[in-house]
Enzyme design. Structure first.
Site, short mmCIF file in Angstrom:
data_model
loop_
_atom_site.label_atom_id
_atom_site.label_comp_id
_atom_site.label_asym_id
_atom_site.label_seq_id
_atom_site.Cartn_x
_atom_site.Cartn_y
_atom_site.Cartn_z
N GLY A 1 -3.60 -5.41 1.57
CA GLY A 1 -4.33 -6.57 2.08
C GLY A 1 -5.36 -6.13 3.10
O GLY A 1 -5.30 -5.00 3.61
N CYS B 1 -0.07 -1.39 8.93
CA CYS B 1 -1.36 -2.07 9.07
C CYS B 1 -2.46 -1.02 9.12
O CYS B 1 -2.33 -0.02 9.83
CB CYS B 1 -1.38 -2.90 10.35
SG CYS B 1 -2.92 -3.80 10.59
N LEU B 2 -3.52 -1.26 8.37
CA LEU B 2 -4.64 -0.31 8.35
C LEU B 2 -5.30 -0.20 9.72
O LEU B 2 -5.99 0.79 9.98
CB LEU B 2 -5.65 -0.73 7.28
CG LEU B 2 -5.12 -0.68 5.84
CD1 LEU B 2 -6.11 -1.32 4.88
CD2 LEU B 2 -4.81 0.76 5.43
N HIS C 1 0.92 -11.76 7.41
CA HIS C 1 0.31 -10.65 8.16
C HIS C 1 -1.20 -10.84 8.26
O HIS C 1 -1.80 -10.66 9.33
CB HIS C 1 0.68 -9.34 7.44
CG HIS C 1 0.08 -8.08 7.96
ND1 HIS C 1 0.83 -7.05 8.48
CD2 HIS C 1 -1.21 -7.66 8.01
CE1 HIS C 1 0.02 -6.05 8.83
NE2 HIS C 1 -1.23 -6.40 8.56
N GLU C 2 -1.83 -11.25 7.14
CA GLU C 2 -3.30 -11.41 7.14
C GLU C 2 -3.73 -12.64 7.94
O GLU C 2 -4.74 -12.59 8.64
CB GLU C 2 -3.82 -11.50 5.70
CG GLU C 2 -3.48 -10.32 4.79
CD GLU C 2 -3.81 -8.96 5.37
OE1 GLU C 2 -4.65 -8.87 6.29
OE2 GLU C 2 -3.20 -7.98 4.91
N HIS D 1 -3.89 -11.77 11.47
CA HIS D 1 -5.14 -11.08 11.83
C HIS D 1 -6.24 -12.09 12.14
O HIS D 1 -7.02 -11.90 13.08
CB HIS D 1 -5.62 -10.20 10.66
CG HIS D 1 -5.03 -8.83 10.61
ND1 HIS D 1 -5.16 -7.91 11.63
CD2 HIS D 1 -4.34 -8.20 9.63
CE1 HIS D 1 -4.56 -6.78 11.28
NE2 HIS D 1 -4.05 -6.93 10.06
N GLN E 1 -10.77 -7.13 10.44
CA GLN E 1 -10.49 -5.70 10.51
C GLN E 1 -11.73 -4.86 10.23
O GLN E 1 -11.77 -3.67 10.57
CB GLN E 1 -9.38 -5.31 9.51
CG GLN E 1 -8.02 -5.88 9.86
CD GLN E 1 -6.97 -5.49 8.84
OE1 GLN E 1 -6.80 -6.18 7.84
NE2 GLN E 1 -6.29 -4.38 9.06
O1 GNR Z 1 -1.45 -2.05 3.40
C1 GNR Z 1 -0.72 -2.83 4.03
N1 GNR Z 1 0.61 -2.86 3.76
C2 GNR Z 1 1.46 -3.82 4.22
C3 GNR Z 1 2.82 -3.61 4.09
C4 GNR Z 1 3.72 -4.56 4.52
C5 GNR Z 1 3.27 -5.72 5.10
C6 GNR Z 1 1.91 -5.96 5.25
C7 GNR Z 1 1.02 -5.02 4.81
S1 GNR Z 1 -0.69 -5.32 4.98
C8 GNR Z 1 -1.30 -3.68 5.09
C9 GNR Z 1 -2.82 -3.69 5.06
C10 GNR Z 1 -3.33 -4.40 6.30
O2 GNR Z 1 -3.37 -3.90 7.40
N2 GNR Z 1 -3.68 -5.64 6.16
O3 GNR Z 1 -4.09 -6.35 7.23
NI NI Z 2 -3.06 -5.43 8.91
#
Ligand code: GNR
Ligand code: NI
Length: 178
Positions: A57, A102-103, A144-145, A148, A62
């Site tokens: 995601g 998270c990236l 999670h997104e 953000h 980001q």
């Molecule tokens: O690549 C991602 N893997 C992930 C694994 C478990 C829960 C959420 C994620 S999202 C993350 C990519 C990212 O930072 N998205 O904002």
């Molecule tokens: Ni993330």
């Protein structure tokens, strides 16, 4: 969502992903009022950046674009792109704990407890409203997104002790990268 459309209709550019503790990650992203060519380009670039990373995601904030746009692909084959514009959670149920990364927080992986089932309302890349029910990794990823988009990172949901350890580890990583 057809990935082919992204590969053919628009040229794509990789965008730079911001890393913690960059304060730009803490902004509240603004709703999209119209799907302009710039928003379509942003979506194409975000998809390319997510697949290249690789990640499941990516939220626009980001890549330093504080607007409410998200791309997600939790498929094995990496061929099921989901685009969410102005996503809103309209119902939740249950709890699940999954390991998250998270990236924007490279090298850190920790379990996070979130709703197990979510129902969301969003607009697609043409601006058409739709609803979606999700569970498993998709449900976690959507939450999670959306975090953000509200300037929140998954590490904010960990204990203060873990947050302190993570901050030290990230400081060490960035010192070594200099
Ligand atoms: O690549 C991602 N893997 C992930 C694994 C478990 C829960 C959420 C994620 S999202 C993350 C990519 C990212 O930072 N998205 O904002
Ligand atoms: Ni993330």
């Amino acid at each position: 969502m057809q990935n082919d459309d992204f590969l053919t209709a628009t040229s794509m550019a990789l965008r730079t992903i911001l890393h913690l503790p960059d304060p730009r990650l803490r902004r509240q992203a603004a709703p999209v009022t119209e799907v302009t060519p710039a928003i379509r380009q942003l979506i194409a670039d975000m998809a390319a950046t997510m697949y290249a990373a690789p990640g499941v995601g990516l939220a626009a904030i980001q890549v330093d674009e504080p607007v409410r746009v998200v791309v997600i692909d939790v498929s094995e084959e990496r061929n099921a792109l989901l685009v969410l514009i102005n996503p809103e959670i309209i119902a939740t149920d249950g709890e699940q704990t999954l390991e998250e990364g998270c990236l924007s927080v490279p090298g850190i992986y920790e379990p996070v407890t979130r709703a197990a089932h979510v129902k969301i309302r969003a607009r697609d890349r043409d601006g058409a409203p739709f609803e979606l029910a999700a569970d498993g990794l998709l449900a976690t990823c959507i939450q999670h997104e959306i975090d953000h988009l509200d300037g929140r990172l998954f590490v904010d949901r960990l204990s203060r002790l873990k947050q302190g350890r993570i901050r030290k580890k990230l400081e060490k990583q960035s010192r070594l990268a200099m």
